[in-house]
Enzyme design. Structure first.
Site, mmCIF file in Angstrom:
data_model
loop_
_atom_site.group_PDB
_atom_site.id
_atom_site.type_symbol
_atom_site.label_atom_id
_atom_site.label_comp_id
_atom_site.label_asym_id
_atom_site.label_seq_id
_atom_site.Cartn_x
_atom_site.Cartn_y
_atom_site.Cartn_z
ATOM 1 C CG ASP A 52 3.431 3.317 0.690
ATOM 2 O OD1 ASP A 52 3.709 2.674 1.721
ATOM 3 O OD2 ASP A 52 2.883 2.806 -0.293
ATOM 4 C CG ASP B 143 2.865 1.936 4.915
ATOM 5 O OD1 ASP B 143 3.770 1.310 4.324
ATOM 6 O OD2 ASP B 143 1.936 2.493 4.323
ATOM 7 C CG ASP C 160 -0.812 1.498 -2.361
ATOM 8 O OD1 ASP C 160 -1.421 0.444 -2.596
ATOM 9 O OD2 ASP C 160 0.193 1.579 -1.652
ATOM 10 C CG ASP D 275 12.822 1.589 1.496
ATOM 11 O OD1 ASP D 275 12.406 1.804 2.647
ATOM 12 O OD2 ASP D 275 14.004 1.292 1.229
ATOM 13 C CB CYS E 211 -6.485 -5.666 2.588
ATOM 14 S SG CYS E 211 -7.625 -5.230 3.895
HETATM 15 CO CO CO Z 1 4.088 0.892 2.409
HETATM 16 CO CO CO Z 2 2.279 0.988 -1.469
#
Ligand code: CO
Ligand code: CO
Ligand code: CO
Length: 346
Positions: free
Chosen positions: A89, A224, A66, A48, A16
Site C-alpha cells: 500500500d 494495488d 494490513d 485509497d 484471501c
Molecule cells: Co491497497
Molecule cells: Co490495505
C-alpha cells in the site's frame, strides 16, 4: 528443518478474503465520519491504499496497516507474503517504506518455532524493502493472524493516488491474478503448496521496483490489487477519478492452475461479495461468463499494481518495468468516456 505444518488449516475462512465486504464497510464507515486536518493530503474519502500526511513542505508520511490469516502452509512464506502485502500500500502511493510494526495473533499450541518462522519471513521482507521493524504487538488467538503497520515517506508532489485517472490512460497490471482461488484450493487440500509456487513467488515479490518505475516515468493514478479483486479495486479507482474503463479480458494475466480450479468451482468465500460490490457497474458480453467474473473478482493478497498512465507514456512504462525485472507488465484496459464507475468488459 522443523516438522511440517499446514497453517491454512488454522484459518476459518478460505482464500484471501476473510474480511468485511466492501459494501458493508462503506455502510459502517458512513456512521463513523473521521476528522480532517489540512496536513492530511489523502484520507479515507476515496478508499485509497494508504493515508498521506504532510509533515513539512518536502515530506509526506504514508501510513497503512494490513494483517490476515494464513493463505499458505509454510510459516516463513506466510511471513514474507504478509510483509510484502503490507508494504504494497505504501508502494501503490509511490512512497518509500521506512518503519514497520508487527501485528501478531497466535495460538500458542502451534509452537514457538512457527511464530519464529513467520516473524523471520516478515523481517526479511521488511529489510529487503530497506525499512526496519521497530516493534509490534501480539496476542493469543485461536486463529493465526499476521501483518504490519507500515510507515513510508514521499514528497507532497510525488504522491500517487487512485483519484487522477484520465480519459485515454492505459491500465497496466504488474502481477497475474488468481491467488485467492489457489489459496482456497490449498486449504481444501486440492493442490499442494508446490503447485502454487509461481503464485507464492509473485505474492512475496515486493511492488518496490514497479513503484519506483512508476514515479520515474510519471503516472496519473495507481492502486494495488488485493482483497476486492481486480474489478473491485479498479471500481474504487474509477469512482475516485470520476471515470469509466474498458477492460480487455483476453489480455488479463491469470495463473493457469487458478483458471482450471475456477472452472470446477474452487472459489474463495469473498468472491461473491466482491461480485456484488461491482455488479451493477459491469457491462459487456463477457460479464455473462461466471468463471471469468470469479477470476476478475478473485480476492488477491499482495497482488500487483494497477497503474493508470497516459497512452503516450505507456510504452516507456512497460519498457522500464521490463528492464527492472517486473516480469508481468500488461496493458489490461483503458480509461474511457462514460458513466462514473462503469467497467465495460470486452
Ligand atoms: Co491497497
Ligand atoms: Co490495505
Ligand atoms: Co502493545
Amino acid at each position: 528443518m522443523k516438522e511440517k505444518i499446514q497453517l491454512t488449516q488454522y484459518s476459518t475462512k478460505s482464500g484471501c478474503a476473510a474480511k468485511i465486504s466492501a459494501t458493508d464497510l462503506k455502510e459502517i464507515m458512513k456512521e463513523v465520519p473521521l476528522g480532517r486536518v489540512d496536513e492530511l493530503l489523502v484520507g479515507t474519502e476515496h478508499g485509497d491504499d494508504a493515508a498521506a500526511f504532510k509533515i513539512n513542505k518536502d515530506t509526506v508520511l504514508v501510513q497503512t496497516v494490513d494483517f490476515f490469516t494464513p493463505i499458505v502452509d509454510s510459516p516463513y512464506l506466510f511471513g514474507q507474503i504478509a510483509a510484502a502485502n503490507a508494504l504494497s500500500d505504501v508502494y501503490a502511493m509511490g512512497g518509500k517504506p521506512i518503519t514497520a510494526l508487527s501485528l501478531v495473533a497466535f495460538p500458542p499450541k502451534l509452537g514457538h518455532w512457527v511464530l519464529e518462522e513467520i516473524l523471520k519471513g516478515g523481517r526479511d521482507k521488511i529489510e529487503e524493502s530497506g525499512a526496519v521493524v521497530v516493534g509490534g504487538h501480539s496476542l493469543e488467538d485461536k486463529e493465526p493472524k499476521f501483518g504490519y503497520a507500515v510507515t513510508g515517506i514521499s514528497h507532497p508532489e510525488k504522491i500517487v493516488t487512485s483519484a487522477d485517472a484520465k480519459i485515454g490512460d492505459k491500465l497496466i497490471l504488474t502481477k497475474p491474478i488468481g491467488l485467492g482461488i489457489l489459496a482456497t484450493s490449498l486449504k481444501g487440500e486440492i493442490i499442494t503448496e508446490e503447485e502454487m509456487m509461481d503464485a507464492i513467488d509473485n505474492a512475496r515479490t515486493l511492488n518496490e521496483k514497479a513503484s519506483e518505475v512508476m514515479i520515474e516515468v510519471g503516472v496519473n493514478a495507481c492502486t494495488d490489487i488485493t482483497g476486492f479483486g481486480l474489478l473491485g479495486h479498479l471500481f474504487i479507482m474509477l469512482k475516485a477519478s470520476n471515470k469509466s474503463a474498458r477492460i480487455y479480458t483476453k489480455k488479463i494475466p491469470v495463473y493457469p492452475k487458478a483458471l482450471e480450479l475456477a472452472q470446477i468451482g474452487f472459489v474463495p468465500a469473498g468472491t461473491h461479495e466482491n461480485i456484488r460490490f461491482v455488479k451493477n457497474f459491469i457491462k459487456g458480453e463477457p460479464a455473462k461468463d461466471n468463471v471469468l467474473m470469479d477470476i476478475l473478482c478473485d480476492p488477491q493478497t499482495s497482488g500487483g499494481l494497477l497503474i493508470s498512465v497516459s497512452s503516450k507514456k505507456s510504452d516507456l512504462l512497460i519498457q522500464r518495468l521490463d528492464e527492472e525485472g517486473v516480469k508481468t507488465n500488461v496493458i489490461v484496459g483503458e480509461i474511457v468516456k462514460g458513466k462514473e464507475g462503469t467497467i465495460k468488459l470486452t
